[in-house]
Structure formats: structure tokens, C-alpha cells
Write an enzyme that holds these catalytic residues in place. Structure first.
Site, PDB file in Angstrom:
ATOM      1  CE1 TYR A  21     -14.511  11.984  40.486  1.00 29.50           C
ATOM      2  CE2 TYR A  21     -13.135  12.384  38.590  1.00 29.50           C
ATOM      3  CZ  TYR A  21     -13.731  11.479  39.320  1.00 29.50           C
ATOM      4  OH  TYR A  21     -13.136  10.234  39.663  1.00 29.50           O
ATOM      5  CG  HIS A  58     -18.225   7.028  39.382  1.00 30.96           C
ATOM      6  ND1 HIS A  58     -18.142   8.223  39.216  1.00 30.96           N
ATOM      7  CD2 HIS A  58     -16.978   6.611  40.124  1.00 30.96           C
ATOM      8  CE1 HIS A  58     -16.820   8.887  39.635  1.00 30.96           C
ATOM      9  NE2 HIS A  58     -16.254   7.850  40.264  1.00 30.96           N
TER      10      HIS A  58
END
Ligand code: NAP
Length: 270
Positions: free
Chosen positions: A44, A105
Site C-alpha cells: 500500500y 499477502h
């Protein structure tokens, strides 16, 4: 309570797809509104903004780091040493000496890489770089590999979960092994706010549609991490602990499942 004996707040703020200043403002708003859990990721590009917002909040509120729960995630699955280096780099950006939860992730990379990445996370936990370790976007096969290998199991699996994407097979596999489900896109990214079933339930309870979707996730026992950059919506999204959906509402929402992919879908990768 997670399977490692630690606790995780069932509600958190997601900070995907926010710019740096937006992230700083959203996290300050959340922490100021007693939301103690923030979900970020290397991917992010805002771990530094989350860390800065937390540091400023701690300094101004006089509260302790131990009262907050910060998650980050490994972007690239590329082996043991790379994983530890990337985790340390994430901590450096965030200005933290540990994450409360660190996730792989995605399962991308194949079984051999996944094994090495997980071995690194287990060692990182022993070293205190992460208090708890988990996975994200792992499908039944990826979880099965871990069970078969007899390794320490993840405390959570963070997957896309909302009434239009229920992943019942993955949910059942996690529940069978005491792995908590964390729901990403718990608002289905706002794509279904016109759905008549959702609109009807929101009208019945005189609550907004986001609040109904978050109750659905909470009542299934999921941890929910809605994203909002708006301080007003951050507060209203968290205001979901004073009402409940009934069995009829839950069944009507459960029946909406249509395998709606709101972002990526990697639960079946090799
Ligand atoms: N592990 C993974 O692969 C993965 C993938 C995706 C997401 N995530 C995590 O999960 C978090 C949440 O998922 P998400 O960001 O994809 O989607 P989401 O939380 O389902 O939806 C976010 C969208 O809903 C809007 N929104 C928020 N509250 C609202 C409200 N009360 N009324 C109307 N609209 C509202 C937001 O806009 P505003 O900002 O303008 O309010 C934003 O456009 C992410 O931030 C991230 O932390 C993880």
C-alpha cells in the site's frame, strides 16, 4: 482470541488505496475515535504514514504502543532471507520494533517458496519482529499444505468476504483448524449498495448499508477492516456494536453469494 493465545480487535481500519496524507488523516481519525486496529501492507506504500500517525497519536494521547494493533503484509514471496529483510524494511518504514500481526499477502510463488516464506515468519515471530503471524488470500489447498507439513498454523487468513463472496470452502477449512477469518472488502467496495436485499435490511434497522454489511461479517465471527478515508464514515462504520441482524436478515444476505471478485483472486494459484 487467536490460536496463539493473543487477542485481535474484531474491528479495524483498512488503509488500502490511500495517498500518504489521506492515510495519515484517516489513521489519526480512527485512533482518535478509539479504533485501535489498523491494517496496512508493504504493497500500500503507506506504512510510513501509518507509523507517523500512530507515533503522533501516542505522543498526544499519552497512551502506550501496547494498546494498538498494527498489521502489515509481505509483498514479494521470494524465500527465507528476502522475507526477513522485507519485514525489517517494513518495520523501519513504520518506525516500529514489532508488528502485532504480519501476513504473507498472497500464496503466489508455489509450494517450495511458500514453505521458505513461512519458515521465515515463524523465526521472525521468535525474534519478536511480529507478535503473531498469518496469511492472506490462501485457498483450501494452500492451507492443506501447511496442515500436512505439520508447521505452526497461521492465526488468521485474510480473504475477501462479504455476502456476494462467501468463500464457504475456505471459511470451513479455517474454522476446522481454529484459524480466524479476516474480511477484506467487507463493504464489497461499495459495488452492491443498490442491492434491494441490502437496501431493505438497512431500512428495516434504520442503519446505513455499510453498517449492515459490517454486522453481517461480525455476526459470522469475522474480523472486519473496512477502508474509508472519510473521518465521518470511519466513525459511522465503527458504530455497529449497538444493533444486530436477525436470523432472517443473515439468511437473506447469505443467499446473495455470487463469487463477486472486487479486486484480485489468487486463492487457487499453484
Ligand atoms: N489482503 C488483501 O489482498 C486485501 C485486498 C484488498 C483489501 N485489503 C484490506 O481490506 C481493507 C478493506 O477493503 P477495501 O478497501 O478493498 O474495500 P471496502 O472496505 O469493502 O470498501 C472501501 C470503499 O467503500 C467506501 N466506503 C467506506 N465506508 C463507507 C460508507 N460508510 N458508506 C459508503 N461508502 C463507504 C470507501 O470510500 P471512502 O474512502 O471515500 O469512504 C471505499 O471506496 C483494505 O483497505 C485493506 O486494508 C486486503
Amino acid at each position: 482470541m487467536m490460536r496463539d493465545g493473543r487477542t485481535i480487535p474484531q474491528f479495524g481500519l483498512g488503509v488500502y488505496d490511500m495517498s500518504g496524507p489521506e492515510t495519515y488523516g484517516a489513521v489519526r481519525a480512527a485512533l482518535g475515535a478509539s479504533i485501535t486496529h489498523v491494517d496496512t501492507a508493504e504493497w500500500y506504500y503507506n506504512e510510513a504514514d501509518v507509523g507517523r500517525a500512530l507515533a503522533d497519536h501516542l505522543a498526544e494521547s499519552g497512551t502506550a504502543r501496547s494498546e494498538y494493533f498494527i498489521t502489515s503484509k509481505l509483498m514479494h514471496n521470494r524465500g527465507y532471507e528476502g522475507t526477513l529483510a522485507d519485514l525489517r524494511a517494513s518495520l523501519g518504514r513504520a518506525g516500529l520494533d514489532y508488528f502485532n500481526l504480519y501476513l504473507v499477502h498472497s500464496p503466489i510463488g508455489g509450494p517450495a517458496i511458500r514453505r521458505e516464506v513461512w519458515r521465515a515468519l515463524v523465526d521472525a515471530k521468535k525474534e519478536g519482529l511480529a507478535a503473531s503471524i498469518g496469511v492472506s488470500n490462501f485457498g483450501v489447498r494452500h492451507l492443506g499444505e501447511m496442515v500436512a507439513a505439520g508447521v505452526e498454523l497461521p492465526v488468521v487468513n485474510q480473504i475477501d468476504l462479504h455476502p456476494w463472496m462467501r468463500h464457504e470452502d475456505i471459511v470451513a477449512a479455517c474454522e476446522a483448524h481454529g484459524i480466524l477469518l479476516e474480511a477484506w472488502a467487507p463493504l464489497a467496495r461499495g459495488l452492491k449498495f443498490d442491492d434491494p436485499v441490502l437496501v431493505g435490511i438497512a431500512q428495516k434497522h434504520k442503519r446505513d448499508k455499510a453498517q449492515v454489511l459490517l454486522r453481517w461479517g461480525l455476526q459470522h465471527g469475522f474480523i472486519v477492516i473496512p477502508k474509508s478515508a472519510s473521518p465521518a464514515r470511519i466513525v459511522s462504520n465503527a458504530n455497529v456494536f449497538d444493533f444486530a441482524l436477525d436470523d432472517e436478515d443473515m439468511a437473506a444476505l447469505d443467499a446473495l453469494d455470487e463469487y463477486l471478485v472486487t479486486d484480485w483472486d489468487v486463492v487457487d494459484v499453484e
